[in-house]
Design an enzyme around this catalytic site. Structure first.
Site, PDB file in Angstrom:
ATOM      1  CD  GLU A 197      11.402  -6.789  28.410  1.00 26.41           C
ATOM      2  OE1 GLU A 197      12.481  -7.381  28.204  1.00 26.41           O
ATOM      3  OE2 GLU A 197      11.307  -5.791  29.147  1.00 26.41           O
ATOM      4  N   GLY A 247      24.358  -8.507  24.484  1.00 25.58           N
ATOM      5  CA  GLY A 247      23.725  -7.753  25.564  1.00 25.58           C
ATOM      6  C   GLY A 247      24.757  -7.338  26.591  1.00 25.58           C
ATOM      7  N   GLY A 252      25.928 -11.768  30.161  1.00 22.16           N
ATOM      8  CA  GLY A 252      26.880 -12.645  29.472  1.00 22.16           C
ATOM      9  C   GLY A 252      27.561 -13.589  30.452  1.00 22.16           C
ATOM     10  CB  CYS A 303      27.957  -2.794  22.152  1.00 20.06           C
ATOM     11  SG  CYS A 303      27.889  -3.177  20.406  1.00 20.06           S
ATOM     12  CD  GLU A 403      28.042  -1.146  27.722  1.00 22.35           C
ATOM     13  OE1 GLU A 403      27.409  -1.960  28.411  1.00 22.35           O
ATOM     14  OE2 GLU A 403      28.034  -1.150  26.487  1.00 22.35           O
TER      15      GLU A 403
HETATM   16  P1  NDP Z   1      20.508  -7.461  29.016  1.00 26.50           P
HETATM   17  O1  NDP Z   1      21.867  -8.007  28.833  1.00 26.50           O
HETATM   18  O2  NDP Z   1      19.887  -7.519  30.347  1.00 26.50           O
HETATM   19  O3  NDP Z   1      19.491  -8.209  28.009  1.00 26.50           O
HETATM   20  C1  NDP Z   1      19.815  -8.668  26.716  1.00 26.50           C
HETATM   21  C2  NDP Z   1      18.944  -9.870  26.376  1.00 26.50           C
HETATM   22  O4  NDP Z   1      19.181 -10.936  27.306  1.00 26.50           O
HETATM   23  C3  NDP Z   1      17.449  -9.583  26.468  1.00 26.50           C
HETATM   24  O5  NDP Z   1      16.771 -10.315  25.473  1.00 26.50           O
HETATM   25  C4  NDP Z   1      17.113 -10.089  27.863  1.00 26.50           C
HETATM   26  O6  NDP Z   1      15.760 -10.377  28.046  1.00 26.50           O
HETATM   27  C5  NDP Z   1      17.969 -11.347  27.938  1.00 26.50           C
HETATM   28  N1  NDP Z   1      18.278 -11.799  29.277  1.00 26.50           N
HETATM   29  C6  NDP Z   1      18.251 -11.091  30.441  1.00 26.50           C
HETATM   30  N2  NDP Z   1      18.640 -11.872  31.470  1.00 26.50           N
HETATM   31  C7  NDP Z   1      18.922 -13.094  30.954  1.00 26.50           C
HETATM   32  C8  NDP Z   1      19.409 -14.324  31.509  1.00 26.50           C
HETATM   33  N3  NDP Z   1      19.682 -14.462  32.799  1.00 26.50           N
HETATM   34  N4  NDP Z   1      19.596 -15.367  30.682  1.00 26.50           N
HETATM   35  C9  NDP Z   1      19.367 -15.263  29.367  1.00 26.50           C
HETATM   36  N5  NDP Z   1      18.901 -14.135  28.785  1.00 26.50           N
HETATM   37  C10 NDP Z   1      18.694 -13.059  29.562  1.00 26.50           C
HETATM   38  O7  NDP Z   1      20.481  -6.010  28.492  1.00 26.50           O
HETATM   39  P2  NDP Z   1      19.381  -4.906  28.834  1.00 26.50           P
HETATM   40  O8  NDP Z   1      18.496  -4.888  27.696  1.00 26.50           O
HETATM   41  O9  NDP Z   1      18.703  -5.088  30.140  1.00 26.50           O
HETATM   42  O10 NDP Z   1      20.309  -3.636  28.996  1.00 26.50           O
HETATM   43  C11 NDP Z   1      21.058  -3.424  30.195  1.00 26.50           C
HETATM   44  C12 NDP Z   1      22.399  -2.869  29.885  1.00 26.50           C
HETATM   45  O11 NDP Z   1      23.122  -3.809  29.099  1.00 26.50           O
HETATM   46  C13 NDP Z   1      22.392  -1.597  29.054  1.00 26.50           C
HETATM   47  O12 NDP Z   1      22.232  -0.477  29.808  1.00 26.50           O
HETATM   48  C14 NDP Z   1      23.738  -1.676  28.406  1.00 26.50           C
HETATM   49  O13 NDP Z   1      24.716  -1.176  29.267  1.00 26.50           O
HETATM   50  C15 NDP Z   1      23.961  -3.142  28.201  1.00 26.50           C
HETATM   51  N6  NDP Z   1      23.620  -3.573  26.832  1.00 26.50           N
HETATM   52  C16 NDP Z   1      24.611  -3.832  25.963  1.00 26.50           C
HETATM   53  C17 NDP Z   1      24.315  -4.174  24.674  1.00 26.50           C
HETATM   54  C18 NDP Z   1      25.360  -4.413  23.669  1.00 26.50           C
HETATM   55  O14 NDP Z   1      25.101  -4.264  22.476  1.00 26.50           O
HETATM   56  N7  NDP Z   1      26.536  -4.836  24.042  1.00 26.50           N
HETATM   57  C19 NDP Z   1      22.965  -4.273  24.186  1.00 26.50           C
HETATM   58  C20 NDP Z   1      21.967  -4.001  25.194  1.00 26.50           C
HETATM   59  C21 NDP Z   1      22.310  -3.676  26.455  1.00 26.50           C
HETATM   60  P3  NDP Z   1      14.699  -9.239  28.461  1.00 26.50           P
HETATM   61  O15 NDP Z   1      15.388  -7.927  28.474  1.00 26.50           O
HETATM   62  O16 NDP Z   1      13.676  -9.369  27.424  1.00 26.50           O
HETATM   63  O17 NDP Z   1      14.217  -9.610  29.821  1.00 26.50           O
END
Ligand code: NDP
Length: 507
Positions: A197, A247, A252, A303, A403
């Site tokens: 978002e 994410g 996950g 990541c 992280e």
């Molecule tokens: P999230 O894992 O929370 O979010 C990634 C995506 O998943 C977003 O589109 C989010 O929606 C969506 N999402 C959140 N909860 C759910 C759910 N229960 N079911 C399905 N989809 C869901 O990452 P964040 O953006 O909140 O970041 C938090 C932490 O995650 C960071 O500080 C970092 O440590 C890690 N991260 C790792 C990444 C990587 O590349 N491996 C990338 C980004 C973050 P929305 O946010 O729109 O509500």
């Protein structure tokens, strides 16, 4: 002390957009707003400017988008196209991405806070991935078994898996959707995408280009909104065949639990606490430069961030000195300035989380060699964090295993190969790892023993569309990119063909 850093303010910046980007869902080939009429805003994390106003999706929009993707898959409007037709389409999209690179990069920068020059390079890289996937679209094939006897022919078919939910994060919005969607389309799948978002705009722009390139209605749908309910409904819906997610590891795991009810295929690209081990015979100038790149690239919100180095005790002091010197030269500042290499932090909550890790480490006995606090950039009201090197980190500190997702490097030391390996393999993550030594045997031995999906030797974070990427341990399931990336979207079907009436009767 920030006066000895290289800070870039607004002079010479490219102009920000003058209009607010209005983002709608793409459902069954049409741009639509939510029936609720609700919207959400995205402000630039660098200067607070309103960038995007997006329609807020809920259960009804997810339901409509999945129904569109299901119908588009089941009536075979996409999966019946030839590899040549799909490749032609993917190449058209790549050309449109190239032609619109500046606009896409501008919105990517405005929403994410990443530097404009980096955003341009990422969009260019994304177009290359679409081209690579086009080459794969024409090579999908199974195999045949012609040695089952004269009356039998065995044929193994590769078929698209079906409807794929794609959920993407905020750190590389356009690049990450481009690591998923072209491979799924090459395979013949249909999709529903939910961007973070925080960064909806460039996924919506991609949708515009898909339509411009002639994609049939319903093959790709986009629903904007929050993880709950949009993400959760995309993962537990019975009409979805696969979920591809990038994410956090926590989300996950929630997705694995949600998908287990209907046993969907899951592909996960999660977090990492990626180690680089530096042996005493390494070229320390090369290593220092790559370490600085690895930790400050995308402000460490990556990541693949090279967020912990494990350096031989004998060379630790000299290497830290080189890293600190280089840290002072990295241009931090206004993301819209083409000279900037490190931009803003995604949100104030995230900035607080980064700072919390540093403060906690210092309380536990670590020392800050440079940085360790938020950063002020002239004329910018948003969130920035200083280039930070934390030394004397020990294995038990949170900063050594979790992280931080910020421009914060943790430095640990070792004396023997086995000790270095044990530290590198400690913890739950296994995304990527690096080794620095002029002895190829040391590099190979490390590469074979480290638990990671990708290993770089005497380099860091090179990437190619041809090479698979993904994690071991809690860093993920499955792979993206390369032909392995497309295999994720393919199901295997065995056809056993009897030739003539040669089957011996059972009764
Ligand atoms: P999230 O894992 O929370 O979010 C990634 C995506 O998943 C977003 O589109 C989010 O929606 C969506 N999402 C959140 N909860 C759910 C759910 N229960 N079911 C399905 N989809 C869901 O990452 P964040 O953006 O909140 O970041 C938090 C932490 O995650 C960071 O500080 C970092 O440590 C890690 N991260 C790792 C990444 C990587 O590349 N491996 C990338 C980004 C973050 P929305 O946010 O729109 O509500």
């Amino acid at each position: 002390m920030t006066h000895d850093l290289t800070l870039i303010s607004g002079a010479g910046a490219v102009p920000a957009p003058t209009d607010v980007f209005i983002a709608q869902h793409l459902i069954n080939g049409a741009w639509v707003s939510s029936a609720s009429g609700q919207t959400f805003d995205r402000f630039s994390p660098a200067n607070g400017q309103l960038v995007t106003q997006a329609t807020l999706g809920g259960e009804a929009e997810v339901e409509a988008a999945i129904a569109a993707a299901r119908t588009a898959f089941d009536d075979r409007r996409w999966s019946d196209t030839s590899g040549k037709e799909r490749a032609t389409f993917l190449l058209k999209v790549a050309d449109l991405i190239d032609a619109n690179r500046s606009r896409i990069a501008l919105y990517e920068t405005m929403e994410s806070g990443k530097p404009i020059a980096q955003a341009e390079a990422e969009i260019e890289g994304a177009a290359d991935i679409w081209r690579f996937a086009a080459s794969l679209a024409r090579t999908i094939h199974g195999d045949s078994h012609n040695t089952l006897g004269p009356d039998m022919l065995g044929v193994v078919l590769k078929e698209p898996i079906g409807v794929v939910s794609m959920i993407t994060p905020w750190n590389f919005p356009f690049l990450i959707v481009s690591q998923k969607l072209p491979f799924a389309l090459a395979a013949g799948c249909t999709a529903v995408i939910k961007p973070s978002e925080l960064t909806s705009a460039t996924t919506v722009i991609l949708g515009q280009h898909l339509i411009e390139a002639g994609l049939p209605a319903g093959v790709v749908n986009i629903v904007l909104g929050y993880g709950d309910p949009v993400g959760t409904n995309l993962t537990n819906h019975p009409d979805v065949d696969m979920v591809s997610f990038t994410g956090s590891t926590a989300v996950g795991k929630a997705i694995v639990a949600a998908t287990s009810k209907t046993l969907k295929k899951v592909s996960l690209e999660l977090g990492g606490k990626n180690p680089q081990v530096i042996f005493p015979d390494a070229d320390l100038d090369e290593a220092a430069d790559a370490i600085v790149f690895g930790i400050y690239f995308n402000a460490g919100q990556c990541c693949n961030s090279g967020s912990r180095i494990i350096v031989h005790h004998d060379i630790a002091a000299v290497l830290i000195r080189k890293i600190v010197e280089l840290s002072r030269k990295v241009p931090f500042g206004d993301p819209l300035n083409p000279s900037t290499k490190v931009g803003a932090i995604i949100s104030s909550q995230h900035q607080a989380k980064i700072d919390g890790y540093v403060k906690e480490a210092v309380m536990a006995g670590a020392t800050v060699a440079i940085g360790g606090a938020p950063l002020t950039i002239d004329g910018m009201s948003g969130e920035f964090y200083q280039p930070t090197v934390v030394a004397n980190v020990t294995k038990n500190m949170a900063i050594a295993s979790e992280e931080v997702f910020g421009p914060v490097l943790s430095v640990l030391t070792f004396t023997t190969f086995d000790e270095a390996l044990e530290i590198a393999n400690g913890g739950d993550y296994g995304l990527s790892a690096g080794v620095w030594s002029q002895d190829i045997s040391t590099c190979l031995k490390f590469a074979r023993r480290v638990q990671a999906g990708t290993v770089w030797t005497n380099t860091w974070m090179d990437g190619f569309a041809e090479l698979p990427f993904g994690g071991a341990k809690e860093s993920g399931l499955g792979r993206e990119l390369g032909h392995h990336g497309m295999d994720e979207y393919l199901e295997t079907k065995t056809v056993q063909m009897r030739i003539g009436k040669t089957r011996s009767r059972w009764v």
